[in-house]
Design a protein around this motif. Sequence first.
Motif, PDB file in Angstrom:
ATOM      1  N   ALA A  64       4.639   4.389   4.800  1.00 11.34           N
ATOM      2  CA  ALA A  64       3.349   4.030   5.390  1.00 11.34           C
ATOM      3  C   ALA A  64       2.261   3.977   4.326  1.00 11.34           C
ATOM      4  O   ALA A  64       1.415   3.064   4.322  1.00 11.34           O
ATOM      5  N   ALA A  65       2.271   4.939   3.399  1.00 15.96           N
ATOM      6  CA  ALA A  65       1.308   4.916   2.297  1.00 15.96           C
ATOM      7  C   ALA A  65       1.540   3.701   1.411  1.00 15.96           C
ATOM      8  O   ALA A  65       0.588   3.067   0.928  1.00 15.96           O
ATOM      9  N   SER A  66       2.797   3.343   1.198  1.00 16.37           N
ATOM     10  CA  SER A  66       3.123   2.150   0.411  1.00 16.37           C
ATOM     11  C   SER A  66       2.548   0.900   1.066  1.00 16.37           C
ATOM     12  O   SER A  66       1.973   0.036   0.394  1.00 16.37           O
ATOM     13  N   VAL A  67       2.709   0.807   2.377  1.00  9.96           N
ATOM     14  CA  VAL A  67       2.187  -0.344   3.118  1.00  9.96           C
ATOM     15  C   VAL A  67       0.669  -0.427   2.970  1.00  9.96           C
ATOM     16  O   VAL A  67       0.100  -1.507   2.751  1.00  9.96           O
ATOM     17  N   GLU A  68      -0.008   0.708   3.084  1.00 11.23           N
ATOM     18  CA  GLU A  68      -1.469   0.701   2.951  1.00 11.23           C
ATOM     19  C   GLU A  68      -1.888   0.316   1.539  1.00 11.23           C
ATOM     20  O   GLU A  68      -2.883  -0.414   1.353  1.00 11.23           O
ATOM     21  N   PHE A  69      -1.157   0.771   0.522  1.00 11.93           N
ATOM     22  CA  PHE A  69      -1.475   0.385  -0.851  1.00 11.93           C
ATOM     23  C   PHE A  69      -1.264  -1.111  -1.057  1.00 11.93           C
ATOM     24  O   PHE A  69      -2.036  -1.763  -1.760  1.00 11.93           O
ATOM     25  N   MET A  70      -0.205  -1.657  -0.481  1.00 10.88           N
ATOM     26  CA  MET A  70       0.016  -3.102  -0.578  1.00 10.88           C
ATOM     27  C   MET A  70      -1.132  -3.864   0.057  1.00 10.88           C
ATOM     28  O   MET A  70      -1.633  -4.853  -0.496  1.00 10.88           O
ATOM     29  N   HIS A  71      -1.576  -3.393   1.208  1.00  7.57           N
ATOM     30  CA  HIS A  71      -2.699  -4.033   1.896  1.00  7.57           C
ATOM     31  C   HIS A  71      -3.970  -3.934   1.071  1.00  7.57           C
ATOM     32  O   HIS A  71      -4.702  -4.919   0.900  1.00  7.57           O
ATOM     33  N   THR A  72      -4.253  -2.751   0.528  1.00 10.24           N
ATOM     34  CA  THR A  72      -5.468  -2.551  -0.261  1.00 10.24           C
ATOM     35  C   THR A  72      -5.446  -3.410  -1.519  1.00 10.24           C
ATOM     36  O   THR A  72      -6.462  -4.007  -1.897  1.00 10.24           O
ATOM     37  N   ALA A  73      -4.295  -3.493  -2.165  1.00 10.49           N
ATOM     38  CA  ALA A  73      -4.170  -4.340  -3.351  1.00 10.49           C
ATOM     39  C   ALA A  73      -4.458  -5.792  -3.002  1.00 10.49           C
ATOM     40  O   ALA A  73      -5.140  -6.513  -3.760  1.00 10.49           O
ATOM     41  N   THR A  74      -3.962  -6.227  -1.838  1.00 10.40           N
ATOM     42  CA  THR A  74      -4.208  -7.603  -1.401  1.00 10.40           C
ATOM     43  C   THR A  74      -5.694  -7.850  -1.190  1.00 10.40           C
ATOM     44  O   THR A  74      -6.212  -8.923  -1.554  1.00 10.40           O
ATOM     45  N   LEU A  75      -6.396  -6.882  -0.611  1.00 13.42           N
ATOM     46  CA  LEU A  75      -7.838  -7.037  -0.393  1.00 13.42           C
ATOM     47  C   LEU A  75      -8.579  -7.156  -1.726  1.00 13.42           C
ATOM     48  O   LEU A  75      -9.491  -7.981  -1.869  1.00 13.42           O
ATOM     49  N   LEU A  76      -8.207  -6.336  -2.686  1.00 12.36           N
ATOM     50  CA  LEU A  76      -8.846  -6.401  -4.006  1.00 12.36           C
ATOM     51  C   LEU A  76      -8.619  -7.767  -4.638  1.00 12.36           C
ATOM     52  O   LEU A  76      -9.549  -8.375  -5.195  1.00 12.36           O
ATOM     53  N   HIS A  77      -7.404  -8.259  -4.564  1.00 12.27           N
ATOM     54  CA  HIS A  77      -7.095  -9.568  -5.135  1.00 12.27           C
ATOM     55  C   HIS A  77      -7.780 -10.687  -4.345  1.00 12.27           C
ATOM     56  O   HIS A  77      -8.303 -11.645  -4.934  1.00 12.27           O
ATOM     57  N   ASP A  78      -7.767 -10.568  -3.008  1.00 16.93           N
ATOM     58  CA  ASP A  78      -8.398 -11.580  -2.153  1.00 16.93           C
ATOM     59  C   ASP A  78      -9.866 -11.782  -2.497  1.00 16.93           C
ATOM     60  O   ASP A  78     -10.353 -12.914  -2.558  1.00 16.93           O
ATOM     61  N   ASP A  79     -10.579 -10.684  -2.665  1.00 13.46           N
ATOM     62  CA  ASP A  79     -12.015 -10.782  -2.914  1.00 13.46           C
ATOM     63  C   ASP A  79     -12.318 -11.486  -4.230  1.00 13.46           C
ATOM     64  O   ASP A  79     -13.349 -12.155  -4.360  1.00 13.46           O
ATOM     65  N   VAL A  80     -11.429 -11.342  -5.194  1.00 14.46           N
ATOM     66  CA  VAL A  80     -11.608 -12.060  -6.460  1.00 14.46           C
ATOM     67  C   VAL A  80     -11.337 -13.545  -6.255  1.00 14.46           C
ATOM     68  O   VAL A  80     -12.133 -14.406  -6.666  1.00 14.46           O
ATOM     69  N   VAL A  81     -10.222 -13.863  -5.598  1.00 13.96           N
ATOM     70  CA  VAL A  81      -9.863 -15.264  -5.372  1.00 13.96           C
ATOM     71  C   VAL A  81     -10.910 -15.967  -4.516  1.00 13.96           C
ATOM     72  O   VAL A  81     -11.304 -17.111  -4.792  1.00 13.96           O
ATOM     73  N   ASP A  82     -11.374 -15.275  -3.469  1.00 12.91           N
ATOM     74  CA  ASP A  82     -12.337 -15.873  -2.531  1.00 12.91           C
ATOM     75  C   ASP A  82     -13.784 -15.763  -3.008  1.00 12.91           C
ATOM     76  O   ASP A  82     -14.688 -16.281  -2.354  1.00 12.91           O
ATOM     77  N   GLU A  83     -13.998 -15.055  -4.116  1.00 12.35           N
ATOM     78  CA  GLU A  83     -15.351 -14.821  -4.640  1.00 12.35           C
ATOM     79  C   GLU A  83     -16.236 -14.164  -3.584  1.00 12.35           C
ATOM     80  O   GLU A  83     -17.410 -14.513  -3.409  1.00 12.35           O
TER      81      GLU A  83
END
Length: 323
Positions: A64-83
């Motif tokens: 479950a912690a792994s899943v949340e880290f994957m999600h959080t990493a995606t948000l960090l990357h998303d915000d860069v891609v989406d500016e």
Amino acid sequence: MALSGPSMKGVNTMILSRTGSDVTMIPEVAKHLIDSGGKRLRPILTLLCAEMFGYQGNGHVKLAASVEFMHTATLLHDDVVDESDMRRGKPAARMVWGNQASVLVGDFLLGQAFQMMVEVGSMDALDVLSKASAIIAEGEVLQLTTAKNTNTTEDDYLQVIRAKTAALFSAACEVGPIVAGQTIQGLGEIERAALRSYGMNLGLAFQLVDDALDYGGSAKDLGKDIGDDFRERKVTLPVILAYRRSEGEEKAFWDRVIVAGDQNEGDLERGIALVRDRQGLADTISRAQHYGAVAVDALDGLPASDQKEALLDAVAFCIDRVT
């Protein structure tokens, strides 16, 4: 989701311990996003999908912690891609620490996620979550081809959100019976397939509801400001449907604000009105309800339990945000 409360405390403790680093910026950036009020829905699903079969171990906490880290990493990357400038009502990490730090901390969290998966000792769980990670990355790249493109089709968009959002929901649910099967006999492909389907369809419904909320909800429901998708020129389903049903001057409006990025005062209000008038909002909600119903149906063959009821409640929670 009170059922998962004790295990969720373990997840939160695990998250805090795994964001520690001698590199000061790493825990600062991670904490900025992790503490910003997310619902933790994905890890809760993992816990419920293991505990519904009577699982008593600790492996599901790490997954479950792994899943949340994957999600959080995606948000960090998303915000860069989406500016993006904002995330959950706070400045996005990239606005505080910069794009480079956001991407690299996201990579750190992915590394920690995979380390925890390995510690659980299930090749099947590792296989499911690693495949989901690759699919999410494919979705990110695919989204680049649809970004700011008003000619994006509904099928194109569903392909993007199936990869970017629903794949992780699906994996988060499927690893529940996998880890439970390490100590409980009789769990197999039937349970995995049911929860894989449940998670995929819940994820699609969840994303479509988010899309609808941006043009018809409140900031409290959404966790961000109304119109963020519009301002960031995201082509989501309400826009796709409204554009497809428009002609002439209305189409020119969408091309100006989305493709050209020429947005003026009052354009958001007009965009919201056009989405409503062309049934883009109502039909997006209808599609979300459809996927929610498919998610509910996927659970039919599983035995009754408090956790199953909680999974059904999760579908209702998702849909009720916008209805």
